[in-house]
Motif scaffolding. Structure first.
Motif, PDB file in Angstrom:
ATOM      1  N   ALA A   2       0.814  -1.215   0.000  1.00  0.00           N
ATOM      2  CA  ALA A   2       0.000   0.000   0.000  1.00  0.00           C
ATOM      3  C   ALA A   2       0.845   1.262   0.000  1.00  0.00           C
ATOM      4  O   ALA A   2       0.371   2.329  -0.373  1.00  0.00           O
ATOM      5  CB  ALA A   2      -0.906  -0.013   1.213  1.00  0.00           C
ATOM      6  N   ASP A   3       2.122   1.141   0.378  1.00  0.00           N
ATOM      7  CA  ASP A   3       2.936   2.341   0.473  1.00  0.00           C
ATOM      8  C   ASP A   3       3.697   2.661  -0.808  1.00  0.00           C
ATOM      9  O   ASP A   3       4.446   3.624  -0.856  1.00  0.00           O
ATOM     10  CB  ASP A   3       3.927   2.218   1.648  1.00  0.00           C
ATOM     11  CG  ASP A   3       3.174   2.196   2.959  1.00  0.00           C
ATOM     12  OD1 ASP A   3       3.528   1.392   3.824  1.00  0.00           O
ATOM     13  OD2 ASP A   3       2.195   2.964   3.079  1.00  0.00           O
ATOM     14  N   ARG A   7       1.294   3.520  -7.015  1.00  0.00           N
ATOM     15  CA  ARG A   7      -0.105   3.075  -7.007  1.00  0.00           C
ATOM     16  C   ARG A   7      -1.088   4.226  -6.821  1.00  0.00           C
ATOM     17  O   ARG A   7      -2.276   4.060  -6.968  1.00  0.00           O
ATOM     18  CB  ARG A   7      -0.335   2.059  -5.881  1.00  0.00           C
ATOM     19  CG  ARG A   7       0.320   0.737  -6.163  1.00  0.00           C
ATOM     20  CD  ARG A   7       0.009  -0.265  -5.083  1.00  0.00           C
ATOM     21  NE  ARG A   7       0.726  -1.502  -5.325  1.00  0.00           N
ATOM     22  CZ  ARG A   7       0.282  -2.471  -6.132  1.00  0.00           C
ATOM     23  NH1 ARG A   7      -0.884  -2.379  -6.716  1.00  0.00           N
ATOM     24  NH2 ARG A   7       1.005  -3.551  -6.323  1.00  0.00           N
ATOM     25  N   LEU A 115     -10.394   5.509  -2.818  1.00  0.00           N
ATOM     26  CA  LEU A 115      -9.291   4.950  -2.042  1.00  0.00           C
ATOM     27  C   LEU A 115      -9.762   4.692  -0.620  1.00  0.00           C
ATOM     28  O   LEU A 115     -10.326   5.581   0.026  1.00  0.00           O
ATOM     29  CB  LEU A 115      -8.119   5.937  -2.000  1.00  0.00           C
ATOM     30  CG  LEU A 115      -7.397   6.172  -3.326  1.00  0.00           C
ATOM     31  CD1 LEU A 115      -6.386   7.298  -3.178  1.00  0.00           C
ATOM     32  CD2 LEU A 115      -6.719   4.891  -3.787  1.00  0.00           C
ATOM     33  N   LYS A 119      -5.337   4.566   0.645  1.00  0.00           N
ATOM     34  CA  LYS A 119      -4.269   3.639   0.269  1.00  0.00           C
ATOM     35  C   LYS A 119      -4.660   2.573  -0.746  1.00  0.00           C
ATOM     36  O   LYS A 119      -3.857   2.163  -1.543  1.00  0.00           O
ATOM     37  CB  LYS A 119      -3.800   2.877   1.521  1.00  0.00           C
ATOM     38  CG  LYS A 119      -2.937   3.690   2.438  1.00  0.00           C
ATOM     39  CD  LYS A 119      -2.492   2.815   3.564  1.00  0.00           C
ATOM     40  CE  LYS A 119      -1.600   3.568   4.544  1.00  0.00           C
ATOM     41  NZ  LYS A 119      -1.464   2.846   5.784  1.00  0.00           N
ATOM     42  N   ARG A 120      -5.846   2.054  -0.623  1.00  0.00           N
ATOM     43  CA  ARG A 120      -6.207   0.867  -1.392  1.00  0.00           C
ATOM     44  C   ARG A 120      -7.410   1.199  -2.276  1.00  0.00           C
ATOM     45  O   ARG A 120      -8.366   1.815  -1.810  1.00  0.00           O
ATOM     46  CB  ARG A 120      -6.580  -0.231  -0.376  1.00  0.00           C
ATOM     47  CG  ARG A 120      -6.677  -1.608  -0.906  1.00  0.00           C
ATOM     48  CD  ARG A 120      -6.610  -2.614   0.272  1.00  0.00           C
ATOM     49  NE  ARG A 120      -7.339  -2.195   1.470  1.00  0.00           N
ATOM     50  CZ  ARG A 120      -8.645  -2.341   1.648  1.00  0.00           C
ATOM     51  NH1 ARG A 120      -9.390  -2.873   0.727  1.00  0.00           N
ATOM     52  NH2 ARG A 120      -9.210  -1.957   2.783  1.00  0.00           N
ATOM     53  N   GLN A 122     -10.851   0.770  -4.196  1.00  0.00           N
ATOM     54  CA  GLN A 122     -12.074  -0.014  -4.301  1.00  0.00           C
ATOM     55  C   GLN A 122     -12.738   0.402  -5.610  1.00  0.00           C
ATOM     56  O   GLN A 122     -12.409   1.459  -6.163  1.00  0.00           O
ATOM     57  CB  GLN A 122     -12.982   0.249  -3.100  1.00  0.00           C
ATOM     58  CG  GLN A 122     -13.383   1.706  -2.979  1.00  0.00           C
ATOM     59  CD  GLN A 122     -14.263   1.992  -1.782  1.00  0.00           C
ATOM     60  OE1 GLN A 122     -14.466   1.148  -0.942  1.00  0.00           O
ATOM     61  NE2 GLN A 122     -14.796   3.210  -1.728  1.00  0.00           N
ATOM     62  N   GLN A 130      -7.819   2.792 -11.771  1.00  0.00           N
ATOM     63  CA  GLN A 130      -7.193   1.911 -10.775  1.00  0.00           C
ATOM     64  C   GLN A 130      -5.837   1.451 -11.280  1.00  0.00           C
ATOM     65  O   GLN A 130      -5.723   1.029 -12.424  1.00  0.00           O
ATOM     66  CB  GLN A 130      -8.043   0.668 -10.578  1.00  0.00           C
ATOM     67  CG  GLN A 130      -9.353   0.954  -9.923  1.00  0.00           C
ATOM     68  CD  GLN A 130      -9.875  -0.280  -9.202  1.00  0.00           C
ATOM     69  OE1 GLN A 130      -9.112  -1.134  -8.768  1.00  0.00           O
ATOM     70  NE2 GLN A 130     -11.172  -0.353  -9.055  1.00  0.00           N
ATOM     71  N   LYS A 132      -2.981  -1.174 -11.275  1.00  0.00           N
ATOM     72  CA  LYS A 132      -2.712  -2.560 -10.897  1.00  0.00           C
ATOM     73  C   LYS A 132      -1.254  -2.925 -11.112  1.00  0.00           C
ATOM     74  O   LYS A 132      -0.773  -3.888 -10.549  1.00  0.00           O
ATOM     75  CB  LYS A 132      -3.559  -3.507 -11.759  1.00  0.00           C
ATOM     76  CG  LYS A 132      -5.048  -3.283 -11.627  1.00  0.00           C
ATOM     77  CD  LYS A 132      -5.626  -4.215 -10.604  1.00  0.00           C
ATOM     78  CE  LYS A 132      -7.134  -4.101 -10.604  1.00  0.00           C
ATOM     79  NZ  LYS A 132      -7.702  -4.564  -9.368  1.00  0.00           N
TER      80      LYS A 132
END
Ligand code: OGA
Ligand code: NI
Length: 356
Positions: A2-3, A7, A115, A119-120, A122, A130, A132
Protein backbone atom coordinates in the motif's frame (compact mmCIF):
# COMPACT_ATOMS: atom_id res chain seq x y z
CA UNK A 1 2.32 -2.78 -1.04
CA UNK A 2 0.00 0.00 0.00
CA UNK A 3 2.94 2.34 0.47
CA UNK A 4 4.23 2.12 -3.09
CA UNK A 5 3.66 5.66 -4.38
CA UNK A 6 3.23 4.57 -8.02
CA UNK A 7 -0.10 3.08 -7.01
CA UNK A 8 -1.46 6.47 -6.05
CA UNK A 9 -1.22 8.88 -8.98
CA UNK A 10 -2.85 12.27 -8.56
CA UNK A 11 -6.14 12.96 -10.28
CA UNK A 12 -6.04 14.01 -13.92
CA UNK A 13 -7.81 17.18 -12.86
CA UNK A 14 -4.72 18.18 -10.85
CA UNK A 15 -2.40 17.24 -13.71
CA UNK A 16 -4.43 19.13 -16.27
CA UNK A 17 -4.14 22.25 -14.14
CA UNK A 18 -0.41 21.95 -13.55
CA UNK A 19 1.53 20.27 -16.36
CA UNK A 20 2.50 21.29 -19.89
CA UNK A 21 3.14 17.69 -20.95
CA UNK A 22 1.42 14.52 -19.70
CA UNK A 23 3.72 12.55 -17.36
CA UNK A 24 5.39 9.48 -18.85
CA UNK A 25 2.91 7.07 -17.24
CA UNK A 26 0.16 8.44 -19.46
CA UNK A 27 2.06 8.22 -22.74
CA UNK A 28 1.06 5.63 -25.31
CA UNK A 29 3.80 3.51 -26.85
CA UNK A 30 5.12 5.32 -29.91
CA UNK A 31 3.65 2.95 -32.48
CA UNK A 32 0.16 3.56 -31.13
CA UNK A 33 0.53 7.32 -31.13
CA UNK A 34 0.58 8.10 -34.82
CA UNK A 35 -1.90 10.91 -34.81
CA UNK A 36 -3.76 9.73 -37.90
CA UNK A 37 -4.37 6.49 -36.07
CA UNK A 38 -5.69 8.28 -32.99
CA UNK A 39 -7.92 10.41 -35.21
CA UNK A 40 -10.08 7.42 -36.19
CA UNK A 41 -11.82 6.80 -39.50
CA UNK A 42 -15.33 7.71 -40.53
CA UNK A 43 -17.66 4.73 -40.42
CA UNK A 44 -18.38 3.29 -43.87
CA UNK A 45 -21.99 2.89 -42.76
CA UNK A 46 -23.19 4.91 -39.78
CA UNK A 47 -24.28 3.23 -36.55
CA UNK A 48 -28.02 2.72 -36.97
CA UNK A 49 -30.56 4.55 -34.86
CA UNK A 50 -33.25 2.17 -33.64
CA UNK A 51 -36.65 3.72 -33.04
CA UNK A 52 -37.90 1.90 -29.95
CA UNK A 53 -41.49 3.01 -30.40
CA UNK A 54 -41.52 1.51 -33.92
CA UNK A 55 -39.75 -1.60 -32.66
CA UNK A 56 -42.64 -2.19 -30.26
CA UNK A 57 -45.40 -1.41 -32.78
CA UNK A 58 -47.53 -4.21 -34.20
CA UNK A 59 -47.11 -3.23 -37.86
CA UNK A 60 -44.44 -3.61 -40.58
CA UNK A 61 -42.37 -0.87 -38.97
CA UNK A 62 -41.45 -3.23 -36.16
CA UNK A 63 -39.90 -5.68 -38.61
CA UNK A 64 -37.85 -2.91 -40.22
CA UNK A 65 -36.52 -1.75 -36.86
CA UNK A 66 -35.71 -5.34 -35.86
CA UNK A 67 -33.74 -5.76 -39.10
CA UNK A 68 -31.84 -2.55 -38.31
CA UNK A 69 -31.15 -3.83 -34.82
CA UNK A 70 -29.79 -7.09 -36.21
CA UNK A 71 -27.48 -5.23 -38.55
CA UNK A 72 -26.33 -2.90 -35.72
CA UNK A 73 -25.58 -5.88 -33.48
CA UNK A 74 -23.69 -7.74 -36.16
CA UNK A 75 -21.73 -4.78 -37.51
CA UNK A 76 -20.77 -2.55 -34.60
CA UNK A 77 -22.23 -3.89 -31.34
CA UNK A 78 -23.03 -0.29 -30.55
CA UNK A 79 -26.04 1.69 -31.74
CA UNK A 80 -28.24 4.67 -31.01
CA UNK A 81 -31.83 4.55 -29.81
CA UNK A 82 -34.53 7.13 -30.45
CA UNK A 83 -38.08 7.44 -29.10
CA UNK A 84 -36.80 5.72 -25.99
CA UNK A 85 -39.05 7.45 -23.49
CA UNK A 86 -36.38 9.28 -21.50
CA UNK A 87 -37.24 12.98 -21.46
CA UNK A 88 -34.47 15.19 -22.84
CA UNK A 89 -34.80 17.27 -19.66
CA UNK A 90 -33.90 14.22 -17.53
CA UNK A 91 -30.93 13.43 -19.77
CA UNK A 92 -29.74 17.03 -19.34
CA UNK A 93 -30.32 16.90 -15.60
CA UNK A 94 -28.29 13.75 -15.04
CA UNK A 95 -25.44 15.01 -17.23
CA UNK A 96 -25.52 18.46 -15.58
CA UNK A 97 -25.56 16.97 -12.07
CA UNK A 98 -22.50 14.90 -13.07
CA UNK A 99 -20.80 17.98 -14.48
CA UNK A 100 -21.56 19.94 -11.33
CA UNK A 101 -20.01 17.19 -9.26
CA UNK A 102 -16.81 17.11 -11.34
CA UNK A 103 -16.58 20.92 -11.12
CA UNK A 104 -16.57 20.89 -7.30
CA UNK A 105 -13.27 21.55 -5.51
CA UNK A 106 -11.09 18.47 -5.29
CA UNK A 107 -11.41 18.25 -1.49
CA UNK A 108 -15.18 17.98 -1.81
CA UNK A 109 -14.99 15.21 -4.41
CA UNK A 110 -12.42 13.34 -2.40
CA UNK A 111 -15.05 12.80 0.27
CA UNK A 112 -16.28 10.16 -2.22
CA UNK A 113 -12.78 8.84 -2.90
CA UNK A 114 -12.25 5.38 -4.39
CA UNK A 115 -9.29 4.95 -2.04
CA UNK A 116 -9.90 3.15 1.23
CA UNK A 117 -7.86 4.82 4.02
CA UNK A 118 -6.16 6.80 1.24
CA UNK A 119 -4.27 3.64 0.27
CA UNK A 120 -6.21 0.87 -1.39
CA UNK A 121 -8.46 1.08 -4.44
CA UNK A 122 -12.07 -0.01 -4.30
CA UNK A 123 -14.26 -0.11 -7.39
CA UNK A 124 -16.71 2.47 -6.12
CA UNK A 125 -16.06 6.15 -5.64
CA UNK A 126 -14.31 9.08 -7.26
CA UNK A 127 -10.75 9.08 -8.51
CA UNK A 128 -8.56 8.05 -11.37
CA UNK A 129 -7.92 4.83 -13.12
CA UNK A 130 -7.19 1.91 -10.77
CA UNK A 131 -3.50 1.15 -10.85
CA UNK A 132 -2.71 -2.56 -10.90
CA UNK A 133 0.81 -2.57 -12.33
CA UNK A 134 3.73 -0.18 -12.32
CA UNK A 135 3.99 -0.16 -16.12
CA UNK A 136 0.25 0.37 -16.67
CA UNK A 137 -0.51 3.21 -19.07
CA UNK A 138 -2.92 5.52 -17.32
CA UNK A 139 -6.01 7.09 -18.82
CA UNK A 140 -6.38 10.86 -19.15
CA UNK A 141 -9.66 10.96 -17.22
CA UNK A 142 -11.15 10.88 -13.73
CA UNK A 143 -14.17 8.78 -12.85
CA UNK A 144 -17.00 8.26 -10.44
CA UNK A 145 -18.11 4.63 -10.11
CA UNK A 146 -21.26 3.76 -8.17
CA UNK A 147 -23.28 0.63 -7.52
CA UNK A 148 -26.89 1.67 -7.92
CA UNK A 149 -28.56 -1.72 -7.37
CA UNK A 150 -29.24 -3.80 -5.41
CA UNK A 151 -30.40 -0.94 -3.24
CA UNK A 152 -29.07 -2.46 0.00
CA UNK A 153 -25.59 -2.67 -1.51
CA UNK A 154 -25.35 1.05 -2.27
CA UNK A 155 -22.22 2.33 -0.63
CA UNK A 156 -23.59 5.72 0.32
CA UNK A 157 -20.19 7.04 1.43
CA UNK A 158 -19.15 7.05 -2.25
CA UNK A 159 -22.23 8.94 -3.43
CA UNK A 160 -21.94 12.69 -4.01
CA UNK A 161 -23.69 14.90 -1.45
CA UNK A 162 -23.44 17.76 -3.93
CA UNK A 163 -25.24 18.66 -6.00
CA UNK A 164 -28.03 17.77 -3.59
CA UNK A 165 -30.34 16.32 -6.20
CA UNK A 166 -27.63 14.05 -7.64
CA UNK A 167 -29.03 10.85 -6.18
CA UNK A 168 -32.67 11.56 -7.02
CA UNK A 169 -31.82 12.39 -10.60
CA UNK A 170 -29.56 9.39 -11.04
CA UNK A 171 -32.20 7.05 -9.61
CA UNK A 172 -34.86 8.46 -11.89
CA UNK A 173 -32.54 8.00 -14.86
CA UNK A 174 -31.80 4.44 -13.67
CA UNK A 175 -35.44 3.44 -13.71
CA UNK A 176 -35.91 4.86 -17.23
CA UNK A 177 -32.71 3.31 -18.53
CA UNK A 178 -33.84 -0.06 -17.18
CA UNK A 179 -37.00 0.05 -19.31
CA UNK A 180 -34.84 0.53 -22.38
CA UNK A 181 -32.62 -2.36 -21.39
CA UNK A 182 -35.74 -4.58 -21.11
CA UNK A 183 -37.09 -3.56 -24.52
CA UNK A 184 -33.73 -4.10 -26.20
CA UNK A 185 -33.06 -7.45 -24.50
CA UNK A 186 -36.48 -8.78 -25.53
CA UNK A 187 -35.88 -7.72 -29.11
CA UNK A 188 -32.43 -9.34 -29.05
CA UNK A 189 -33.85 -12.63 -27.78
CA UNK A 190 -36.46 -12.55 -30.55
CA UNK A 191 -33.75 -12.02 -33.17
CA UNK A 192 -32.10 -15.23 -32.00
CA UNK A 193 -35.44 -17.05 -31.86
CA UNK A 194 -35.07 -17.58 -28.14
CA UNK A 195 -37.92 -17.16 -25.71
CA UNK A 196 -38.63 -13.37 -25.56
CA UNK A 197 -37.67 -13.25 -21.89
CA UNK A 198 -34.61 -15.50 -22.19
CA UNK A 199 -32.07 -12.75 -21.48
CA UNK A 200 -34.27 -10.97 -18.93
CA UNK A 201 -34.68 -14.22 -17.03
CA UNK A 202 -30.92 -14.33 -16.44
CA UNK A 203 -31.22 -11.35 -14.08
CA UNK A 204 -32.09 -12.17 -10.47
CA UNK A 205 -33.61 -9.46 -8.31
CA UNK A 206 -30.08 -8.92 -6.93
CA UNK A 207 -28.42 -8.38 -10.31
CA UNK A 208 -26.15 -5.34 -10.06
CA UNK A 209 -26.68 -2.08 -11.91
CA UNK A 210 -23.56 0.06 -11.82
CA UNK A 211 -22.75 3.45 -13.22
CA UNK A 212 -19.47 4.94 -14.37
CA UNK A 213 -19.37 8.67 -14.95
CA UNK A 214 -16.24 9.67 -16.85
CA UNK A 215 -14.64 13.11 -16.79
CA UNK A 216 -12.28 13.66 -19.70
CA UNK A 217 -10.21 16.77 -19.12
CA UNK A 218 -8.54 18.81 -21.85
CA UNK A 219 -5.03 17.50 -22.45
CA UNK A 220 -2.13 19.65 -23.71
CA UNK A 221 -0.95 16.71 -25.88
CA UNK A 222 -4.00 14.72 -27.02
CA UNK A 223 -1.79 13.06 -29.62
CA UNK A 224 0.14 11.20 -26.90
CA UNK A 225 -2.56 9.82 -24.59
CA UNK A 226 -5.98 8.18 -24.48
CA UNK A 227 -8.96 9.34 -22.43
CA UNK A 228 -10.00 5.72 -21.96
CA UNK A 229 -7.90 2.74 -22.98
CA UNK A 230 -9.27 0.08 -25.36
CA UNK A 231 -11.66 -2.26 -23.56
CA UNK A 232 -14.93 -4.07 -23.95
CA UNK A 233 -17.58 -3.65 -21.30
CA UNK A 234 -18.45 -6.21 -18.66
CA UNK A 235 -22.14 -6.88 -18.12
CA UNK A 236 -24.94 -7.79 -20.50
CA UNK A 237 -25.30 -4.35 -21.99
CA UNK A 238 -24.71 -0.73 -21.17
CA UNK A 239 -26.62 2.46 -21.88
CA UNK A 240 -24.36 5.42 -22.56
CA UNK A 241 -24.96 9.18 -22.45
CA UNK A 242 -22.22 11.35 -23.92
CA UNK A 243 -21.58 15.05 -24.43
CA UNK A 244 -22.57 15.43 -28.04
CA UNK A 245 -20.33 18.33 -29.00
CA UNK A 246 -17.18 16.23 -28.96
CA UNK A 247 -16.79 13.12 -31.05
CA UNK A 248 -14.26 11.11 -29.03
CA UNK A 249 -15.61 7.58 -28.67
CA UNK A 250 -14.14 5.09 -31.14
CA UNK A 251 -14.95 1.48 -31.86
CA UNK A 252 -12.58 -1.16 -33.26
CA UNK A 253 -13.54 -3.27 -36.26
CA UNK A 254 -11.20 -5.41 -38.35
CA UNK A 255 -8.16 -3.68 -36.90
CA UNK A 256 -9.42 -0.14 -37.65
CA UNK A 257 -10.68 2.49 -35.22
CA UNK A 258 -13.90 4.24 -36.25
CA UNK A 259 -15.42 7.38 -34.75
CA UNK A 260 -18.83 6.85 -33.22
CA UNK A 261 -20.91 9.87 -34.30
CA UNK A 262 -23.01 11.63 -31.68
CA UNK A 263 -26.29 13.48 -31.83
CA UNK A 264 -27.82 15.77 -29.22
CA UNK A 265 -29.80 13.71 -26.70
CA UNK A 266 -28.84 10.48 -28.35
CA UNK A 267 -28.65 7.44 -26.17
CA UNK A 268 -26.09 4.84 -27.12
CA UNK A 269 -26.39 1.14 -26.31
CA UNK A 270 -23.32 -1.00 -26.13
CA UNK A 271 -23.29 -4.80 -26.08
CA UNK A 272 -21.30 -6.23 -23.16
CA UNK A 273 -19.15 -9.35 -22.80
CA UNK A 274 -21.86 -11.38 -21.04
CA UNK A 275 -24.13 -10.96 -24.06
CA UNK A 276 -21.35 -12.08 -26.39
CA UNK A 277 -21.11 -15.31 -24.37
CA UNK A 278 -24.88 -15.85 -23.98
CA UNK A 279 -25.47 -15.26 -27.69
CA UNK A 280 -22.59 -17.66 -28.46
CA UNK A 281 -20.74 -14.93 -30.33
CA UNK A 282 -23.68 -13.86 -32.53
CA UNK A 283 -23.69 -10.44 -30.86
CA UNK A 284 -20.17 -9.13 -30.34
CA UNK A 285 -19.10 -6.97 -27.44
CA UNK A 286 -17.11 -4.29 -29.25
CA UNK A 287 -13.69 -3.04 -28.19
CA UNK A 288 -13.88 0.72 -27.80
CA UNK A 289 -11.76 3.61 -26.52
CA UNK A 290 -11.98 7.36 -26.00
CA UNK A 291 -9.45 9.80 -27.46
CA UNK A 292 -8.39 12.98 -25.67
CA UNK A 293 -9.02 16.57 -26.74
CA UNK A 294 -6.90 19.69 -26.28
CA UNK A 295 -9.79 22.09 -26.25
CA UNK A 296 -12.78 20.70 -24.42
CA UNK A 297 -13.75 18.66 -21.43
CA UNK A 298 -16.17 15.80 -22.00
CA UNK A 299 -18.50 13.91 -19.68
CA UNK A 300 -20.11 10.56 -20.28
CA UNK A 301 -22.35 8.36 -18.16
CA UNK A 302 -22.37 4.61 -18.69
CA UNK A 303 -24.87 2.37 -16.92
CA UNK A 304 -23.99 -1.31 -16.84
CA UNK A 305 -26.40 -4.20 -16.44
CA UNK A 306 -24.56 -7.02 -14.71
CA UNK A 307 -25.60 -10.45 -13.44
CA UNK A 308 -25.76 -11.94 -9.97
CA UNK A 309 -22.24 -12.90 -8.75
CA UNK A 310 -23.28 -16.59 -8.41
CA UNK A 311 -24.89 -16.75 -11.85
CA UNK A 312 -23.29 -19.06 -14.44
CA UNK A 313 -22.80 -17.18 -17.71
CA UNK A 314 -23.04 -19.55 -20.67
CA UNK A 315 -24.16 -19.73 -24.29
CA UNK A 316 -27.96 -20.16 -24.51
CA UNK A 317 -28.78 -23.87 -24.93
CA UNK A 318 -31.34 -22.96 -27.61
CA UNK A 319 -28.53 -21.71 -29.85
CA UNK A 320 -26.42 -24.86 -29.72
CA UNK A 321 -26.48 -27.63 -32.28
CA UNK A 322 -24.08 -30.30 -33.48
CA UNK A 323 -22.86 -27.99 -36.20
CA UNK A 324 -23.01 -24.94 -33.90
CA UNK A 325 -21.21 -25.87 -30.68
CA UNK A 326 -20.62 -23.61 -27.70
CA UNK A 327 -17.78 -21.18 -28.42
CA UNK A 328 -17.35 -20.04 -24.81
CA UNK A 329 -16.82 -21.85 -21.54
CA UNK A 330 -19.32 -21.53 -18.74
CA UNK A 331 -18.12 -19.17 -16.01
CA UNK A 332 -19.50 -17.78 -12.76
CA UNK A 333 -20.05 -14.03 -12.91
CA UNK A 334 -17.86 -13.41 -9.88
CA UNK A 335 -14.97 -15.36 -11.42
CA UNK A 336 -15.41 -13.47 -14.65
CA UNK A 337 -15.32 -10.15 -12.79
CA UNK A 338 -12.18 -11.12 -10.86
CA UNK A 339 -10.39 -11.66 -14.19
CA UNK A 340 -12.00 -8.61 -15.75
CA UNK A 341 -10.32 -6.02 -13.55
CA UNK A 342 -6.89 -7.55 -14.10
CA UNK A 343 -7.31 -7.58 -17.86
CA UNK A 344 -8.97 -4.17 -17.95
CA UNK A 345 -5.93 -2.45 -16.42
CA UNK A 346 -3.71 -4.01 -19.08
CA UNK A 347 -6.04 -3.23 -21.96
CA UNK A 348 -6.66 -6.92 -22.73
CA UNK A 349 -9.94 -8.85 -22.75
CA UNK A 350 -10.86 -11.53 -20.25
CA UNK A 351 -13.38 -12.94 -22.73
CA UNK A 352 -10.49 -14.17 -24.90
CA UNK A 353 -9.59 -16.61 -22.13
CA UNK A 354 -13.12 -18.02 -22.14
CA UNK A 355 -13.16 -19.04 -25.79
CA UNK A 356 -13.19 -22.78 -26.39
C1 OGA B 1 -17.07 3.18 -20.39
C2 OGA B 1 -16.93 3.77 -21.75
C3 OGA B 1 -17.25 5.61 -23.25
C4 OGA B 1 -17.29 7.09 -23.27
O1 OGA B 1 -17.29 3.94 -19.44
O2 OGA B 1 -16.96 1.94 -20.30
O3 OGA B 1 -16.60 3.06 -22.64
O4 OGA B 1 -17.68 7.63 -24.30
N1 OGA B 1 -17.20 5.06 -21.92
O5 OGA B 1 -16.92 7.72 -22.27
NI1 NI C 1 -16.81 0.99 -22.16
Amino acid sequence: MADEPWRMPSTVQELAANVQEPPSRYLLPEEERLSDQLAGAEMPEAVPTIDLRRLLASDDGAGEEAAKLRSALQSWGIFLVANHGIETSLMDEVMNASREFFHLPLEEKQKCSNLVDGKRFQVEGYGNDQVKAQDQILDWSDRLNLKVEPQDERNLASWPRHPEHFMDVLLEYTSKSKKIKCIVLRAMARLLELDDDYFLNQFSNRAPVTVRINHYLPCPRPDLVLGFKPHSDDGVLATLLVDSDLCALQVLRDGMWYNVPTKPHALLINVGDFMEVMSNGMFRSPVHRVVASAAKERISLAMFYGLDPEHEIKPAAGLLRDDQPALYKEVKTKDYMAGFYQHFARGTRVIESMKI
